[in-house]
Structures are given as structure tokens and as C-alpha cells.
Scaffold this motif. Structure first.
Motif, PDB file in Angstrom:
ATOM      1  N   UNK A 480      -8.831  13.762  32.378  1.00 20.27           N
ATOM      2  CA  UNK A 480      -9.011  14.582  31.171  1.00 20.27           C
ATOM      3  C   UNK A 480      -9.547  13.741  30.027  1.00 20.27           C
ATOM      4  N   UNK A 481      -9.088  12.516  29.942  1.00 26.12           N
ATOM      5  CA  UNK A 481      -9.574  11.616  28.898  1.00 26.12           C
ATOM      6  C   UNK A 481     -11.076  11.393  29.063  1.00 26.12           C
ATOM      7  N   UNK A 482     -11.506  11.124  30.300  1.00 28.80           N
ATOM      8  CA  UNK A 482     -12.927  10.882  30.550  1.00 28.80           C
ATOM      9  C   UNK A 482     -13.757  12.119  30.217  1.00 28.80           C
ATOM     10  N   UNK A 483     -13.267  13.299  30.635  1.00 31.19           N
ATOM     11  CA  UNK A 483     -14.007  14.531  30.371  1.00 31.19           C
ATOM     12  C   UNK A 483     -14.082  14.821  28.884  1.00 31.19           C
ATOM     13  N   UNK A 484     -12.968  14.627  28.166  1.00 29.93           N
ATOM     14  CA  UNK A 484     -12.935  14.912  26.725  1.00 29.93           C
ATOM     15  C   UNK A 484     -13.899  14.005  25.970  1.00 29.93           C
ATOM     16  N   UNK A 485     -13.892  12.733  26.278  1.00 30.29           N
ATOM     17  CA  UNK A 485     -14.758  11.802  25.562  1.00 30.29           C
ATOM     18  C   UNK A 485     -16.235  12.122  25.812  1.00 30.29           C
ATOM     19  N   UNK A 486     -16.564  12.481  27.049  1.00 29.45           N
ATOM     20  CA  UNK A 486     -17.965  12.772  27.328  1.00 29.45           C
ATOM     21  C   UNK A 486     -18.381  14.110  26.717  1.00 29.45           C
ATOM     22  N   UNK A 487     -17.482  15.113  26.791  1.00 24.90           N
ATOM     23  CA  UNK A 487     -17.829  16.437  26.277  1.00 24.90           C
ATOM     24  C   UNK A 487     -17.953  16.428  24.753  1.00 24.90           C
ATOM     25  N   UNK A 488     -17.042  15.776  24.079  1.00 23.75           N
ATOM     26  CA  UNK A 488     -17.016  15.836  22.625  1.00 23.75           C
ATOM     27  C   UNK A 488     -17.891  14.763  21.975  1.00 23.75           C
ATOM     28  N   UNK A 489     -17.946  13.559  22.592  1.00 19.57           N
ATOM     29  CA  UNK A 489     -18.609  12.452  21.905  1.00 19.57           C
ATOM     30  C   UNK A 489     -19.716  11.800  22.752  1.00 19.57           C
ATOM     31  N   UNK A 490     -19.945  12.315  23.960  1.00 19.29           N
ATOM     32  CA  UNK A 490     -20.959  11.748  24.848  1.00 19.29           C
ATOM     33  C   UNK A 490     -20.683  10.288  25.156  1.00 19.29           C
ATOM     34  N   UNK A 491     -19.377   9.950  25.260  1.00 15.42           N
ATOM     35  CA  UNK A 491     -18.965   8.590  25.611  1.00 15.42           C
ATOM     36  C   UNK A 491     -18.509   8.617  27.060  1.00 15.42           C
ATOM     37  N   UNK A 492     -19.163   7.780  27.900  1.00 10.58           N
ATOM     38  CA  UNK A 492     -18.827   7.723  29.315  1.00 10.58           C
ATOM     39  C   UNK A 492     -17.840   6.586  29.550  1.00 10.58           C
ATOM     40  N   UNK A 493     -16.717   6.904  30.197  1.00  9.51           N
ATOM     41  CA  UNK A 493     -15.701   5.885  30.449  1.00  9.51           C
ATOM     42  C   UNK A 493     -15.313   5.941  31.921  1.00  9.51           C
TER      43      UNK A 493
END
Length: 763
Positions: A480-493
């Protein structure tokens, strides 16, 4: 005793001022009570004299009433109007009149002695007697200083209209007394120089004095009654010359009802009926008897209260000034500087508070850094025991929230090998966003940075408790952390997570596993997986697992004597090499040599060098072989570690006992010092205060403060058995600043007060 004189005086003066306020109020109340009591006494005396006056006036009215009754008596009128000759005397009428007046004198003691003189018969009629010649009456009853002829002329032959002869000495048979004489001519309208008849009432002064005895009997003073012309009607307890001197004195105001003259309260009342003046003199002491009692009681109670208040003030001043004096001593103020102690303390304490606030502010500012440093030490495995981890967590303010959990490394993709300023700024912003996202998803969890593009996330919870993380929940959280960061901020982790740990001492192992998982997997080739677990990766080589940090942790655990933790580390090493890796016989042998080397390093410590078991332990270590299974090797290592930890624990216990004995010895030497504190004891044994407090409790089962109190009480019991010292002196000798504190402590420990204990010993 009064070393801190200036501070002591300041406190004492304050207490004396406080003591003076109720004393002044009490004095004002006392003066009011005295004035009220005096006023009431004077008012009662005036009332008493007023009642005596009214009674005397009623009796005199009865005397006057007698004359009016005789004036209308028909038998007496007949006798008065008869013409008497020697041949014709109305003997029956005279006898009848004598009989009638006899009963009159029995109803009023003022009428005990009276007579009626009949001019025509020259007869004196008295109750029970008739004197046919006045000379016969005069022979028995007469004034001591008045001859017969004058008496006849002034009394019998003159006309009287309610006249009064003042107090004169009177002879009645063989007795002498003083009397006043009331005279009234009959008939009442006689206007000639002589009247047909005269009624004369002789009133004994004793009868008048009995009416005024209420004042003299109560107070023992004097009473004077004077007629309108100033003649004396009654005089008791004083000479007429003294009364005359008082009246002539300018200090005496005859118009005042009550006034103090010399030592007497003089009350003066003038009758509105006959103009008589009633005066009474009451001694001041008798009048103020109740007031004097109040005065005596008040002064006695006030004196005792002031004395007790002074003693209490001295005690409180000493007790309250002693801590200030000690503070001044600590701050190093010299008495000769003359500086105000309170200003000095205020300045120093204000400076301490300011510095403390600055320190608190600095600590708050640095707390995130301290917390982050704790997290870094925790994942690096620098702590040797669980207790050390817990203590460091409390000190840094890091809330771990449990003993079990997971460790994951979250890497921000796309920045590998890029180190320019703009990239670093972007990574810093990305890490902040990552922390905020984790906070939104899981609440406050420990996160620390690992390089510019990595962050270590630790998920803690109590194993088996409600809300504890399991593998699926942890996996879902990182996804969920990975999805949230990519969806909201376009940050891939990408997240690499180690195996779950069951103790906070295994956090570093879980971190190492996560790091190995991250190293073994290429985030760009994970088939769109955002989370990888250590168990899902395979090692790149068949080398054994025994990293340096694990070895250091094993060494530290054994040095601390924590056998169970050491067994758990060895069990983890064996499990990692047996279950995860397939080691060749050569690698197993090499691993056994590494572990044997670790154990041999411990034998170089002073603890084992001085132990008799060191030779046996060394032989057992050298005998360790890996020819059998790793499980058998683990059992042999556990047995060796058990022996080593037991040896270390024994040495630690010996050292602890030695420290406790040192503490007991120091307390036994310095128990009489009232300044003996935990800090002083810790300073003597060169250990922290909290450490020696816990150590003493663990070794003896008694608190250090209770031991100090017991030592003092034991010495106090010895001194109480003797009679050379008072209880206050004993309190000082056993280390108490005040006898009150000593008495409370003694009763708490022994169950009886010091005085009761001494009496029981003496009996």
C-alpha cells in the motif's frame, strides 16, 4: 546551632510579626472585655443604689402615711379638741388611743419608735405606754446632746410640717444609737406657733442602713444619705469629714452619677421626691473583681501563648532556614559578602531555571537526532542486552511498541549513482513524503534513513496481542505504501523485508536479512513486485553465515552473563546455515572454527583468567567438533556457554556483594551525618545513584534508605538505654536535623516513641 544567623533572623522576625498580629487583636479584645465588664459593674452598682433609694422612699412614705392616718383618726381628734383640766382627764380615750397605735409599730421597723404629744393634756402617747408628763418620756428617751428644755421647745412646742432632724446620737434606755427624727403637727393645717398635737417618729439608723446594705454587703464600700439641707440621714463605712473633703475637692463632680475618686467609684443619686442625696462609694478592686479575673486569666494565657509561639517560631525559623543555608553553602556564597541570601538564591535559581529551559529546548531540538541515532544503533546490533535496548529507548524517547515485528528497507528507485545537489534535495523531499505516508497508513512507526535513497522501517507489536503484525499484514502495508507514493506523488519505491523477529535483540538480524534481500534482488527486474522477502531470495554463494556484527553481539551477550540470549543467537546462526544454506563439510568445519575462536576470545578476559574453571572451559572449547550435525554442535556450544555465563554471574555477584559491603561500611561510619544522601554514597563507591540503589535492593532485599534508617535506629536504641543524652541530643547524634523527625522515624521502626522506650528500659 544558629550558624545561618541572617536567614534565621529573617524567618524569626517574620514569625514574630505573624505572632504579634493576633496578639494585638487579642489585646484589643481584652481591653474591650475589661471596659464592658467595668461598665456592667458600674451599671449594676447604680441600679443597686437606685433600688435602695426607692425602698427607703417607700418606707418614708409609709411614715408620712402614718401621720395622715392619725390626722383623720376620730378618737385622736376628740382628744386633741378636748379641754383638759386636772379634774377631768379622758383616761379612757387616752388608753384607747394608746392601744390603737400599739399595733402600728409592728408593721414597719421605721415605726418601732414613735409618739404623739397632746398639748392640751401634756401627755406623750407611745405604743404600749402613756407618759402624763414629757419629763418622764425624756428620762428614758432623749438626744445625747439636747437638754430637755431645748427638746421641748424644738420638738413638742413647735409647729412641724414634715420636718426632719438629721442624724443625731440618741439614748434609748441604757443603749445609745443614732437616729433621724420625722415630725408632723396635727391637725395638718396647723399654722400657729404651737400645735395641738405633734407626731414624732424616731427612725434608727440601723433600720435605714439595712435598706442600703445591698451595696455594702456586696462590695464593702460606704453609703451616705443626706437630706435636702445637707444633713446626714444615714452614714455607713465612712466619716462625715471624708465626705465633706470629697465634696470640696475640685476633682469631684457632684453632678455626675458615677465617677472614680481616688480608689473608689462614687455613685451619686438625687431623689426627685424629697431632694435627698444618696451617695455610695465602692472600692475599685471590689468593683472590678470580675474584670481583674479576666485580666489575670488573659495575661496568663497570653503569656503562655506568646512563650509557646516564640519557641515554635524559633523551631520553625531554624528548620526553614537550615535548607536555605545548605543551598547557600552549595552555591558557595560567603557570609561576609553581606549580600541578601534570598536575592542571591533568586539570582542563582533563576539562572539555573534559565539554563534548564535552554537545555530542555536543546534536548527537544536534538531529540529527533538522538532517536535516529538509537534506531541506527539498534539495527546495527550495537546493544549487548535487551535491558540496554529498553533503557536507551526510554532515554531517547523512542516508543518501540513491542518486542516482535518486522524490519524493511524501502529504496527510492531511479536515483542510484546520482549525487548532485538537486537530486539530493529531491531525495530528501521524497523521504519526508515517505515518512508522512507511512504515518498515515500505520501511525507513528520507527523510521531511520539509510543513505540518500533508502529508509529503514521497523514494525513493532506485542506477539499474540490484538493488532499485532503478521507477515500478510506487513506485506500489505509495504505494498500500500508503494502504491500510495506512486499514485499520489509519482515516487517509485521498492521494499525488502527480513524474516519476523520475536525479540528486540533480533532487530539487527532482521535488518541484515532485509539488506541481504535488497542486495540479492534487482528492483528493476522483480516482475512488478514492490515487496520482496528475505526467505524468497537465494544466496549467491554457499559460504557460511556468521557476520561480524552477530559475532560481536554474541560476545557482548556472554560477557553480560545472559545465557538465554546467547543460546538464541547461536540457534539463529545454526538455523541460518542449516535451513537457508547448504554448507559443505569444509564450510561446516570452518563455521565451527569461527565459533570456537569467538569463545576462545572470551577466555582472555580477566574474569576467566582468575577462575578455576578456565582450564576446563578451554579444553571443552577446543574439543568442539563439527563432524556431527550442526544441532549436536549447537548443544555442545550451549553447554560451554552455560558454564561461562555461570562463571561470569558468580563473579558479578561477588563484585556486587563487595560493593554492597562497601556501602554498608560507609553508612556505618557516616550515619550520624545529617547530610548523608544517596548521592554521597554513590560518590563514595564510584557508581551511579540508580545503579547502587537497585543493586543494594537486589543483593539485600532492602532499600538503601531503609537500611540507613535501621542503622540510625539501632544506634538510637543503644543511646536510649543510657541516660547521658536527652532525646534531642540523640536525634542529632544519629543524623536527624529535628527531634520531631527522629521521633516519627523511631516510632515507625520500633512501634513505640523514644520516651516510652526509655521508660520501659528504666523500669
Amino acid at each position: 546551632m544558629f550558624r545561618h544567623t541572617k536567614v534565621f533572623r529573617n524567618f524569626l522576625i517574620s514569625y514574630l510579626v505573624i505572632l504579634a498580629i493576633p496578639s494585638i487583636a487579642g489585646y484589643m479584645s481584652y481591653r474591650t472585655s475589661i471596659n464592658v465588664t467595668t461598665s456592667v459593674s458600674i451599671e449594676n452598682s447604680v441600679t443597686q443604689l437606685q433600688k435602695s433609694k426607692e425602698l427607703l422612699e417607700r418606707r418614708m412614705a409609709e411614715v408620712e402615711g402614718l401621720t395622715r392616718q392619725l390626722a383623720i383618726n376620730q378618737d385622736l381628734a376628740v382628744l386633741i379638741n378636748e379641754r383638759a383640766t386636772q379634774e377631768s382627764v379622758n383616761v379612757y380615750g387616752i388608753w384607747k388611743m394608746m392601744r390603737d397605735v400599739t399595733a402600728v409599730g409592728q408593721t414597719n421597723d421605721f415605726l418601732r419608735h414613735f409618739f404623739i404629744y397632746l398639748q392640751n393634756y401634756n401627755v406623750v402617747l407611745a405604743p404600749g405606754s402613756a407618759y402624763f408628763r414629757p419629763e418622764h418620756y425624756y428620762a428614758i428617751y432623749h438626744y445625747a446632746d439636747l437638754p430637755f428644755e431645748e427638746w421641748r421647745e424644738q420638738v413638742l412646742d413647735a409647729t412641724h410640717r414634715s420636718e426632719l432632724i438629721p442624724l443625731k446620737e440618741f439614748v434609748s434606755g441604757t443603749q445609745r444609737t443614732s437616729v433621724i427624727t420625722y415630725m408632723q403637727s396635727l391637725p395638718l393645717d396647723s399654722f400657729h406657733d404651737t400645735s395641738p398635737a405633734v407626731v414624732v417618729v424616731v427612725i434608727d439608723e440601723a433600720a435605714i442602713a439595712s435598706l442600703l446594705s445591698g451595696i455594702t454587703d456586696r462590695y464593702g464600700g460606704w453609703v451616705r444619705v443626706g437630706d435636702e439641707q445637707g444633713g446626714v440621714v444615714s452614714l455607713t463605712g465612712i466619716e462625715e469629714s471624708a465626705v465633706a473633703a470629697m465634696a470640696a475637692d475640685s476633682r469631684f463632680d457632684a453632678g455626675r452619677i458615677s465617677q472614680f475618686y481616688e480608689d473608689d467609684l462614687v455613685i451619686t443619686i438625687r431623689s426627685e421626691k424629697n431632694g435627698w442625696v444618696y451617695q455610695a462609694g465602692i472600692p475599685r478592686e471590689a468593683l472590678l473583681e470580675n474584670a481583674n479575673k479576666i485580666k489575670s486569666i488573659t495575661w496568663t494565657v497570653t503569656g503562655i501563648a506568646l512563650f509557646a509561639g516564640l519557641l515554635v517560631g524559633l523551631a520553625l525559623a531554624y528548620r526553614n532556614s537550615a535548607p536555605i543555608h545548605r543551598m547557600l553553602t552549595v552555591f558557595g556564597q560567603e557570609a561576609k559578602t553581606g549580600r541578601n541570601a534570598f536575592d542571591f538564591l533568586q539570582g542563582n535559581i533563576a539562572e539555573m531555571i534559565t539554563n534548564n529551559r535552554k537545555l530542555e529546548s536543546e534536548l527537544r531540538r536534538q531529540q529527533p537526532l538522538v532517536r535516529d541515532a538509537f534506531y541506527k544503533r539498534l539495527i546495527a546490533g550495537e546493544f549487548q542486552s535487551r535491558e540496554e535496548i529498553v533503557a536507551a529507548a526510554v532515554q531517547s524517547g523512542a516508543g518501540l511498541g513491542g518486542n516482535a515485528g518486522f524490519v524493511g528497507i524501502v529504496q527510492i528507485n531511479g536515483y542510484s549513482g546520482m549525487n548532485d545537489v538537486e537530486v539530493l534535495n529531491e531525495l530528501s523531499a521524497a523521504r519526508l513524503i515517505l515518512k508522512q505516508a507511512m504515518l498515515d497508513l500505520a501511525g507513528p512507526v520507527p523510521i531511520t534513513e539509510l543513505g540518500a535513497d533508502k529508509s529503514v522501517v521497523m514494525l513493532f507489536s506485542e506477539e499474540g496481542s490484538e493488532g499485532a503484525f503478521d507477515r500478510d499484514q506487513a506485506d500489505a502495508l509495504f505494498r500500500h505504501l508503494s502504491e500510495l507514493l506512486f499514485r499520489e506523488y509519482k515516487i517509485s519505491v521498492f521494499a525488502a523485508v527480513g524474516n519476523p523477529f520475536a525479540s528486540i535483540t533480533d532487530v539487527s538480524l532482521a535488518y541484515e536479512q532485509a539488506k541481504l534481500a535488497l542486495e540479492r534482488v534487482d528492483p528493476t527486474r522483480t516482475n512488478d513486485k514492490s515487496v520482496v522477502w528475505y526467505g524468497e531470495t537465494k544466496p549467491e554463494s554457499d559460504t557460511y553465515y556468521y557476520p561480524l556484527d552477530v559475532e560481536l553481539r554474541l560476545l557482548g551477550t556472554i560477557r553480560a552473563g545472559e545465557l538465554e540470549e546467547a543460546k538464541r543467537i547461536v540457534r539463529m546462526i545454526v538455523s541460518e546455515n542449516k535451513d537457508v544454506r547448504e554448507l559443505s563439510p569444509e564450510m561446516k568445519h570452518q563455521l565451527a572454527l569461527e565459533i570456537k575462536g569467538t569463545l576462545l576470545k572470551l577466555l582472555d578476559q580477566k574474569t576467566f583468567q582468575e577462575s578455576e574453571a578456565s582450564v576446563d572451559v578451554k579444553a571443552r572449547i577446543l574439543a568442539l567438533q563439527s563432524t556431527e550435525s550442526l544441532d549436536a554442535f549447537q548443544a555442545e556450544v550451549d553447554a560451554v556457554m552455560e558454564t561461562m555465563c555461570h562463571t561470569i554471574a558468580s563473579k558479578k555477584n561477588d563484585m556486587h556483594v563487595k560493593i554492597v559491603e562497601q556501602i554498608k561500611s560507609f553508612v556505618g561510619e557516616r550515619y550520624s551525618d545529617a547530610e548523608l544522601t544517596l548521592y554521597r554514597i554513590a560518590e563514595r563507591v564510584e557508581r551511579p545513584e540508580k545503579y547502587i540503589s537497585q543493586l543494594f535492593k537486589e543483593v539485600t532485599g532492602t532499600n538503601l534508605s531503609d537500611h540507613l534508617e535501621q542503622v540510625r535506629m539501632d544506634r538510637a536504641v543503644e543511646l536510649l538505654k543510657e541516660s547521658a543524652h536527652t532525646i534531642d541530643e540523640i536525634a542529632s547524634l544519629v543524623g536527624y536535623n529535628s527531634s520531631h523527625s527522629f521521633r516519627r522515624a523511631f516510632k515507625r521502626v520500633t512501634g513505640v516513641s523514644p520516651s516510652a522506650y526509655r521508660q520501659s528500659v528504666e523500669n
